[in-house]
Enzyme design. Structure first.
Site, PDB file in Angstrom:
ATOM      1  N   ARG A 133      18.680 -10.986  -9.395  1.00 61.00           N
ATOM      2  CA  ARG A 133      19.345 -11.881 -10.363  1.00 61.00           C
ATOM      3  C   ARG A 133      19.979 -11.088 -11.499  1.00 61.00           C
ATOM      4  NH1 ARG A 133      15.774 -14.872  -6.969  1.00 61.00           N
ATOM      5  NH2 ARG A 133      16.957 -16.766  -6.583  1.00 61.00           N
TER       6      ARG A 133
ATOM      7  N   LYS B  55      11.853   2.890  -7.970  1.00 58.58           N
ATOM      8  CA  LYS B  55      11.473   3.148  -9.367  1.00 58.58           C
ATOM      9  C   LYS B  55      10.728   4.482  -9.551  1.00 58.58           C
ATOM     10  CE  LYS B  55      11.135  -1.677 -10.855  1.00 58.58           C
ATOM     11  NZ  LYS B  55      10.324  -2.686 -11.527  1.00 58.58           N
TER      12      LYS B  55
ATOM     13  N   ASP C  96      10.263  -2.757 -18.483  1.00 62.11           N
ATOM     14  CA  ASP C  96       9.383  -3.884 -18.124  1.00 62.11           C
ATOM     15  C   ASP C  96       8.325  -4.106 -19.200  1.00 62.11           C
ATOM     16  OD1 ASP C  96      10.575  -4.636 -15.748  1.00 62.11           O
ATOM     17  OD2 ASP C  96       9.327  -3.321 -14.509  1.00 62.11           O
TER      18      ASP C  96
ATOM     19  N   GLY D 283       2.734  -1.818  -9.317  1.00 63.90           N
ATOM     20  CA  GLY D 283       3.666  -1.241 -10.285  1.00 63.90           C
ATOM     21  C   GLY D 283       3.806  -2.109 -11.522  1.00 63.90           C
ATOM     22  N   ALA D 284       3.933  -3.419 -11.330  1.00 66.72           N
ATOM     23  CA  ALA D 284       4.130  -4.307 -12.482  1.00 66.72           C
ATOM     24  C   ALA D 284       2.882  -4.323 -13.366  1.00 66.72           C
ATOM     25  CB  ALA D 284       4.463  -5.712 -12.002  1.00 66.72           C
TER      26      ALA D 284
ATOM     27  N   ASN E 138      -8.568  -6.087  -8.971  1.00 71.49           N
ATOM     28  CA  ASN E 138      -7.621  -6.011  -7.854  1.00 71.49           C
ATOM     29  C   ASN E 138      -8.364  -6.147  -6.539  1.00 71.49           C
ATOM     30  OD1 ASN E 138      -4.892  -5.590  -7.000  1.00 71.49           O
ATOM     31  ND2 ASN E 138      -5.481  -3.572  -6.244  1.00 71.49           N
TER      32      ASN E 138
ATOM     33  N   TYR F 113       8.111 -15.402 -10.781  1.00 73.06           N
ATOM     34  CA  TYR F 113       9.033 -16.428 -11.313  1.00 73.06           C
ATOM     35  C   TYR F 113       9.765 -17.214 -10.226  1.00 73.06           C
ATOM     36  CZ  TYR F 113      12.302 -12.585 -10.664  1.00 73.06           C
ATOM     37  OH  TYR F 113      13.028 -11.561 -10.125  1.00 73.06           O
TER      38      TYR F 113
ATOM     39  N   GLY G 151       7.077 -16.281 -15.747  1.00 67.24           N
ATOM     40  CA  GLY G 151       7.531 -14.917 -15.451  1.00 67.24           C
ATOM     41  C   GLY G 151       9.007 -14.656 -15.716  1.00 67.24           C
TER      42      GLY G 151
HETATM   43  P1  NAP Z   1       3.185  -4.165  -5.846  1.00 67.44           P
HETATM   44  O1  NAP Z   1       3.256  -2.847  -6.526  1.00 67.44           O
HETATM   45  O2  NAP Z   1       3.481  -4.267  -4.403  1.00 67.44           O
HETATM   46  O3  NAP Z   1       1.720  -4.797  -6.135  1.00 67.44           O
HETATM   47  C1  NAP Z   1       1.326  -5.998  -5.529  1.00 67.44           C
HETATM   48  C2  NAP Z   1      -0.019  -6.451  -6.101  1.00 67.44           C
HETATM   49  O4  NAP Z   1      -0.318  -7.744  -5.525  1.00 67.44           O
HETATM   50  C3  NAP Z   1      -1.179  -5.536  -5.758  1.00 67.44           C
HETATM   51  O5  NAP Z   1      -2.124  -5.537  -6.800  1.00 67.44           O
HETATM   52  C4  NAP Z   1      -1.762  -6.218  -4.511  1.00 67.44           C
HETATM   53  O6  NAP Z   1      -3.127  -5.927  -4.283  1.00 67.44           O
HETATM   54  C5  NAP Z   1      -1.611  -7.657  -4.893  1.00 67.44           C
HETATM   55  N1  NAP Z   1      -1.658  -8.552  -3.732  1.00 67.44           N
HETATM   56  C6  NAP Z   1      -0.698  -8.731  -2.788  1.00 67.44           C
HETATM   57  N2  NAP Z   1      -1.112  -9.623  -1.863  1.00 67.44           N
HETATM   58  C7  NAP Z   1      -2.382 -10.008  -2.230  1.00 67.44           C
HETATM   59  C8  NAP Z   1      -3.336 -10.894  -1.683  1.00 67.44           C
HETATM   60  N3  NAP Z   1      -3.092 -11.585  -0.558  1.00 67.44           N
HETATM   61  N4  NAP Z   1      -4.529 -11.073  -2.324  1.00 67.44           N
HETATM   62  C9  NAP Z   1      -4.778 -10.385  -3.480  1.00 67.44           C
HETATM   63  N5  NAP Z   1      -3.915  -9.506  -4.042  1.00 67.44           N
HETATM   64  C10 NAP Z   1      -2.725  -9.328  -3.423  1.00 67.44           C
HETATM   65  O7  NAP Z   1       4.199  -5.219  -6.534  1.00 67.44           O
HETATM   66  P2  NAP Z   1       4.713  -5.237  -8.053  1.00 67.44           P
HETATM   67  O8  NAP Z   1       5.996  -4.508  -8.153  1.00 67.44           O
HETATM   68  O9  NAP Z   1       3.579  -4.859  -8.937  1.00 67.44           O
HETATM   69  O10 NAP Z   1       5.084  -6.792  -8.225  1.00 67.44           O
HETATM   70  C11 NAP Z   1       4.078  -7.803  -8.197  1.00 67.44           C
HETATM   71  C12 NAP Z   1       4.690  -9.167  -8.488  1.00 67.44           C
HETATM   72  O11 NAP Z   1       5.276  -9.167  -9.789  1.00 67.44           O
HETATM   73  C13 NAP Z   1       5.829  -9.563  -7.545  1.00 67.44           C
HETATM   74  O12 NAP Z   1       5.683 -10.934  -7.263  1.00 67.44           O
HETATM   75  C14 NAP Z   1       7.094  -9.324  -8.353  1.00 67.44           C
HETATM   76  O13 NAP Z   1       8.149 -10.189  -7.981  1.00 67.44           O
HETATM   77  C15 NAP Z   1       6.614  -9.666  -9.758  1.00 67.44           C
HETATM   78  N6  NAP Z   1       7.367  -8.974 -10.818  1.00 67.44           N
HETATM   79  C16 NAP Z   1       7.934  -9.747 -11.788  1.00 67.44           C
HETATM   80  C17 NAP Z   1       8.638  -9.126 -12.813  1.00 67.44           C
HETATM   81  C18 NAP Z   1       9.274  -9.970 -13.882  1.00 67.44           C
HETATM   82  O14 NAP Z   1      10.177  -9.489 -14.571  1.00 67.44           O
HETATM   83  N7  NAP Z   1       8.818 -11.195 -14.085  1.00 67.44           N
HETATM   84  C19 NAP Z   1       8.755  -7.715 -12.859  1.00 67.44           C
HETATM   85  C20 NAP Z   1       8.147  -6.961 -11.851  1.00 67.44           C
HETATM   86  C21 NAP Z   1       7.447  -7.604 -10.838  1.00 67.44           C
HETATM   87  P3  NAP Z   1      -3.577  -4.695  -3.317  1.00 67.44           P
HETATM   88  O15 NAP Z   1      -3.492  -3.475  -4.183  1.00 67.44           O
HETATM   89  O16 NAP Z   1      -4.951  -5.060  -2.923  1.00 67.44           O
HETATM   90  O17 NAP Z   1      -2.599  -4.666  -2.178  1.00 67.44           O
END
Ligand code: NAP
Length: 282
Positions: free
Chosen positions: A15, A65, A101, A131-132, A152, A223, A244
């Site tokens: 977006r 990133k 972020d 990462g987030a 986690n 979001y 979000g």
């Molecule tokens: P990431 O690095 O892939 O991390 C994903 C996280 O979700 C990990 O802690 C993972 O746990 C957990 N997870 C995934 N599936 C799960 C499940 N079934 N049960 C429990 N935990 C689960 O992703 P990220 O970049 O941090 O992003 C995470 C979310 O934040 C995404 O939805 C993204 O769209 C959103 N986000 C939003 C913004 C914003 O501006 N609002 C910015 C960045 C990201 P494990 O370590 O156990 O796999």
């Protein structure tokens, strides 16, 4: 005409062009902001050559990133601390990287809860350790929240996050196994979902918010949808909620300011534009 980009793989759902395009129009700036799809194998080359291609800078998203953080000439302390760069620009012939972020998350909390919200929070529970989550933890450390609990599904990842960020400020930072979630919820004045649970197509993050203290705040960085099942449950329980989308909008501000020389505002009009797009109305 100044040109900026968002680079990722895939990139078509970003977006960011809508956000920056809105600001370019609003401030009457002759510039452009485009999506560029670059596969991981080609990212190093892209990073070195974007200035030659006429770009003043751009945003970096998944999965680049970390590579961007390693590949830039200079990075801010914040980017260094997180090992991730989401904003690039040129300065004195060098390529710089920052991670916005962190500011995006805290600016949105300020806007949603009012300045000084942090004074009422003793313990924050961060669910997720991807990462987030790192950016969220860094933002909460910067605001001096005394106690940060990171929980986690995969405990070693939470432990790694804690090892990497432990020394960055006065907050106590602790990794917890998933089984401790109820005990953590009972003490947390702020709960932040940083997992992908609750995203469209994913199961919800199902927390027992009955245990949460009255007056707790529940934030979700997912979001799509805007009102996640977690936020709906928090509202039903009478807790304050933070969605979000604001983080996404506010993280875009510093990049736009660097590339185009105007610090843009996150307005209700911008938010409405992105909400319409998320809901498929635009
Ligand atoms: P990431 O690095 O892939 O991390 C994903 C996280 O979700 C990990 O802690 C993972 O746990 C957990 N997870 C995934 N599936 C799960 C499940 N079934 N049960 C429990 N935990 C689960 O992703 P990220 O970049 O941090 O992003 C995470 C979310 O934040 C995404 O939805 C993204 O769209 C959103 N986000 C939003 C913004 C914003 O501006 N609002 C910015 C960045 C990201 P494990 O370590 O156990 O796999």
């Amino acid at each position: 005409m100044k040109k900026a980009f968002v680079v990722g793989h895939p990139i078509k759902h970003s977006r960011s062009p809508l956000i920056h395009g809105h600001w370019l129009k609003q401030y009457g700036i002759e510039g452009s902001y485009e999506r560029i799809d670059v596969a991981p194998a080609d990212f190093g080359e892209f990073l070195k050559t974007f200035p030659e291609r006429g770009f003043v800078g751009g945003n970096v998203t998944i999965p680049h990133k970390e590579a961007a953080c390693l590949g830039v000439d200079r990075r801010t302390k914040r980017a260094e601390r997180l090992g991730a760069v989401n904003t690039l620009w040129r300065e004195d012939g060098l390529i710089w990287g920052d991670n916005t972020d962190v500011l995006g998350f805290t600016a949105h909390l300020d806007r949603s809860l009012g300045q000084g919200w942090e004074e009422a929070v003793d313990t924050a529970l961060i669910v997720g350790a991807g990462g987030a989550a790192r950016a969220i933890v860094a933002g909460l450390q910067d605001r001096g929240i005394p106690r940060l609990l990171v929980i986690n599904r995969t405990l070693p990842k939470a432990e790694e996050l804690v090892r990497d960020l432990r020394d960055d400020g006065p907050s106590s930072l602790q990794a917890l196994p998933w089984g401790d979630i109820d005990a953590a919820l009972a003490t947390a004045g702020l709960v932040v979902n940083t997992t992908s649970l609750g995203m469209a197509g994913q199961p919800p993050l199902d927390l027992d918010l009955g245990i949460s203290p009255d007056g707790a705040v529940v934030a979700d960085i997912v979001y799509v949808p805007l009102r996640t099942p977690l936020l709906a449950a928090a509202e039903a329980r009478g807790l304050r909620t933070v969605d979000g989308l604001g983080m996404l909008l506010h993280q875009a501000v510093p990049g736009f300011a660097r590339w185009f020389g105007v610090t843009p505002e996150v307005t209700p009009e911008l938010r409405a534009l992105i909400v319409a797009d998320l809901e498929g109305r635009s």
